[in-house]
Design a protein around this motif. Structure first.
Motif, PDB file in Angstrom:
ATOM      1  N   PRO A  38       0.808  -1.222   0.000  1.00 50.76           N
ATOM      2  CA  PRO A  38       0.000   0.000   0.000  1.00 50.76           C
ATOM      3  C   PRO A  38       0.841   1.272   0.000  1.00 50.76           C
ATOM      4  N   THR A  39       2.095   1.172   0.398  1.00 48.99           N
ATOM      5  CA  THR A  39       2.947   2.358   0.419  1.00 48.99           C
ATOM      6  C   THR A  39       3.095   2.949  -0.970  1.00 48.99           C
ATOM      7  N   CYS A  40       3.309   2.066  -1.947  1.00 52.91           N
ATOM      8  CA  CYS A  40       3.579   2.583  -3.289  1.00 52.91           C
ATOM      9  C   CYS A  40       2.561   2.086  -4.305  1.00 52.91           C
ATOM     10  N   GLY A  41       1.641   1.213  -3.882  1.00 52.75           N
ATOM     11  CA  GLY A  41       0.636   0.714  -4.807  1.00 52.75           C
ATOM     12  C   GLY A  41       1.103  -0.447  -5.666  1.00 52.75           C
ATOM     13  N   ASP A  42       2.333  -0.920  -5.438  1.00 54.39           N
ATOM     14  CA  ASP A  42       2.823  -2.054  -6.218  1.00 54.39           C
ATOM     15  C   ASP A  42       1.978  -3.291  -5.933  1.00 54.39           C
ATOM     16  N   ASN A 165       0.500   1.580   5.725  1.00 55.57           N
ATOM     17  CA  ASN A 165       0.481   2.684   4.791  1.00 55.57           C
ATOM     18  C   ASN A 165       1.402   3.782   5.293  1.00 55.57           C
ATOM     19  N   ASP A 166       1.710   4.723   4.398  1.00 53.96           N
ATOM     20  CA  ASP A 166       2.705   5.725   4.812  1.00 53.96           C
ATOM     21  C   ASP A 166       2.101   6.954   5.459  1.00 53.96           C
ATOM     22  N   ASP A 167       0.984   7.436   4.925  1.00 53.52           N
ATOM     23  CA  ASP A 167       0.384   8.576   5.603  1.00 53.52           C
ATOM     24  C   ASP A 167      -1.024   8.795   5.142  1.00 53.52           C
TER      25      ASP A 167
END
Lengths: 167, 430
Positions: A38-42, A165-167
């Protein structure tokens, strides 16, 4: 480009990122897993194809599709080559050893483990960049999950891998 | 933005600004000077902000709005003076500014207050905030998840429908989609400036459409307040959310502006200490706003730090800062636009945009772009920037984003562009 980057992006990684082995989903699979970061959607969808004719199931092949950075794509591609024809137990050991490499902060593992990992040992440098470790692990997490589904005959799950997730 | 040369920061002023940020002196990744182009994610802090927070803990620390001792009085004064400074910075009265943990909490505060109003809490005064199955909330495709998910949840809880304004291929809110704002619309929530494309929204047009049908307007002003002169009263919005950490202030504090009569009508969300008048074993009456929405021990030191940040920006002058950043943004766009194989997401010219510039590099994933730049000491953001629907709309999975801050220089932008131009070659892309 500086040395740190050529250390991180080994030629093996760049080559596999450009020409991805095992890419393209194949039917007749025993198990499947869908993982996202989820951080980058990969994301990756990976299938395992088993040979159950012998006494213990063999991992005949892996097929996959996904999108992501060069680290994640190359890692899934290298994985495809490494696990072809191995037993399920060996595949699990490879996955565990690769996880150990990612937790090594960039130090090499024993030469025996290094040898076992083959091309996957090229990812040693990734372990120095905490934000990239999950990229390298995405395919391996999908492999373990797909094998678990195959062995329990459970239907493939559409699930997240629990990364934050990142933010 | 109209600018004149004499409004921008001089070279000497910019050098003085940079000297105010101790962190800019450090190096990263084996001695590379830091080039910080990630101010849209969080800003670096000038020394005066760090000093203000430290000074509060060293000399004035006490719980606010309770106790009658000297320190409690001084702390309460500091906390309320901070509110006055930050409120004045965006052109509102201090009793219309609620402290929150961050901007996300500020938006959720409105969504949950509407939720509570929808089940009759605060009735009859709160009736204007109640929503049900016949009502609609309108957002836009350009929103940060923080201004989308809370409204999805409000709609799920109340049966209201969520509709949205679309964006154009260049990342602008498409004014031809304004017709989704109808008599059923209760609230329109939109960003003032996109954290991805940098596009400034046509707030005037959206507010007019909302006013025409009696709908409320909430503005996500996180990206605009740090970079532009923002007068929330002049924008005529009903609510606005913004945060301290994006405008040189500390993390852990944000703010909700609400029009006074709306805040007065809003039922509380977080309940407990400090936000009450009379409590019995069976019922409670609530304090007037903003205290009604500030339950529990508050972030006093952060408020003091934020006050220092607002004062620092006001001293530089927001018109001068906006002109300076417009000049930098134009240069950044020029440099990025002319690199082969690099596409800007959103407006590629400097009109009506801020200095957050998202882009994609053909054949190279944003994570890899960020990694190569990081090796040169350049900090940019990669990923979906908490705006997955906007990326999907623009036809990409994720992007890289360079965003400028008050301390950014032309030389830093050139250094960034030179390294960006080499990324495709490193990955063997022709």
């Amino acid at each position: 480009m500086n040395d740190a980057m050529t250390q991180l992006y080994q030629q093996v990684i760049l080559d596999h990122a450009r020409e991805r082995h095992g890419y393209g989903l194949v039917t007749g699979h025993a198990g499947e897993s869908f993982q996202v970061n989820p951080t980058c959607g990969d994301e990756i969808r990976l299938r395992v194809h088993l040979d159950t004719t012998g006494p213990a199931p063999l991992l005949e092949r892996v097929s996959w599709e996904g999108m992501g950075c060069s680290i994640s794509q190359a890692s899934a591609s290298v994985l495809t080559d490494l696990v072809r024809g191995v037993s399920v137990a060996q595949a699990d050991e490879l996955a565990e050893t690769f996880r150990e490499l990612m937790n090594s902060r960039g130090r090499s593992l024993s030469s025996a483990k290094d040898e076992m990992l083959g091309d996957a040992a090229a990812f040693t440098g990734v372990a120095q960049y905490p934000a990239r470790i999950k990229c390298a692990l995405l395919g391996w997490m999908a492999l373990r999950d797909a094998l678990a589904h195959a062995l329990t005959q459970a239907p493939p799950a559409e699930e997240k891998n629990g990364m934050n997730n990142d933010d | 933005m109209s600018t004149t040369a004499e409004q921008t920061l001089t070279a000497a002023e910019l050098a003085a600004v940079r000297a105010d940020f101790p962190l800019l002196e450090r190096t990263v990744r084996d001695g590379q000077p830091l080039v910080y182009l990630d101010s849209a994610a969080t800003s670096q802090k000038p020394e005066c902000v760090i000093d203000a927070e430290q000074d509060f803990y060293l000399r004035r620390n006490a719980a606010v709005h309770r106790g009658a001792h000297a320190l409690a009085e001084e702390a309460t004064t500091a906390y309320e003076e901070a509110r006055e400074t930050v409120a004045a910075f965006v052109g509102v009265a201090s009793d219309e500014l609620v402290w929150t943990k961050n901007a996300t909490e500020a938006i959720n505060l409105v969504a949950y207050a509407m939720s509570n109003a929808s089940v009759g809490r605060g009735a009859p005064a709160s009736a204007a905030l109640a929503v049900g199955p016949d009502d609609e909330i309108v957002v836009t495709e350009a929103e940060h998840h923080a201004n989308l998910v809370p409204w999805q949840e409000l709609c799920a809880r109340t049966g209201a429908a969520l509709r949205y304004l679309t964006v154009t291929d260049t990342g602008r809110i498409d004014l031809t989609s304004l017709d989704v704002i109808t008599e059923r619309t209760k609230l329109v929530a939109l960003t003032h400036a996109s954290n991805v494309t940098g596009a400034i929204s046509p707030v005037t047009e959206v507010v007019a459409a909302a006013r025409a049908v009696g709908a409320l307007v909430l503005l996500d002003a996180c990206q605009s307040v740090p970079h532009l002169p923002v007068d929330l009263k002049a924008l005529d919005v009903d609510f606005a959310a913004f945060s301290g950490h994006k405008m040189l202030g500390p993390t852990g504090i944000g703010a909700l502006y609400g029009r006074r009569e709306l805040l007065e009508a809003m039922p509380p969300v977080l309940t407990g200490g400090s936000m009450v008048e009379v409590v019995t074993m069976t019922s409670t009456t609530y304090a007037p706003p903003p205290t009604r929405f500030e339950a529990g021990t508050q972030m006093v030191a952060q408020s003091v730090g934020w006050q220092a940040a607002a004062a620092y920006l006001a001293e530089l002058g927001m018109p001068a800062l906006a002109a300076h950043e417009a000049h930098l943004t134009a240069h950044l766009l020029d440099r990025v636009r002319t690199i082969d194989g690099v596409q800007i997401l959103g407006p590629s010219t400097p009109e009506d945009r801020i200095g957050a510039v998202a882009f994609v590099v053909d054949g190279v994933h944003p994570h890899d772009v960020g990694q190569i730049l990081d090796a040169a000491g350049i900090a940019i953001r990669v990923g979906h920037h908490c705006a997955q629907p906007l990326h999907r709309r623009l036809g990409v999975q994720s992007s890289a984003r360079a965003s400028i801050g008050v301390h950014t220089t032309i030389a830093e932008i050139d250094y960034f562009a030179e390294h960006l131009a080499r990324v495709r070659e490193f990955f063997g892309r022709p």
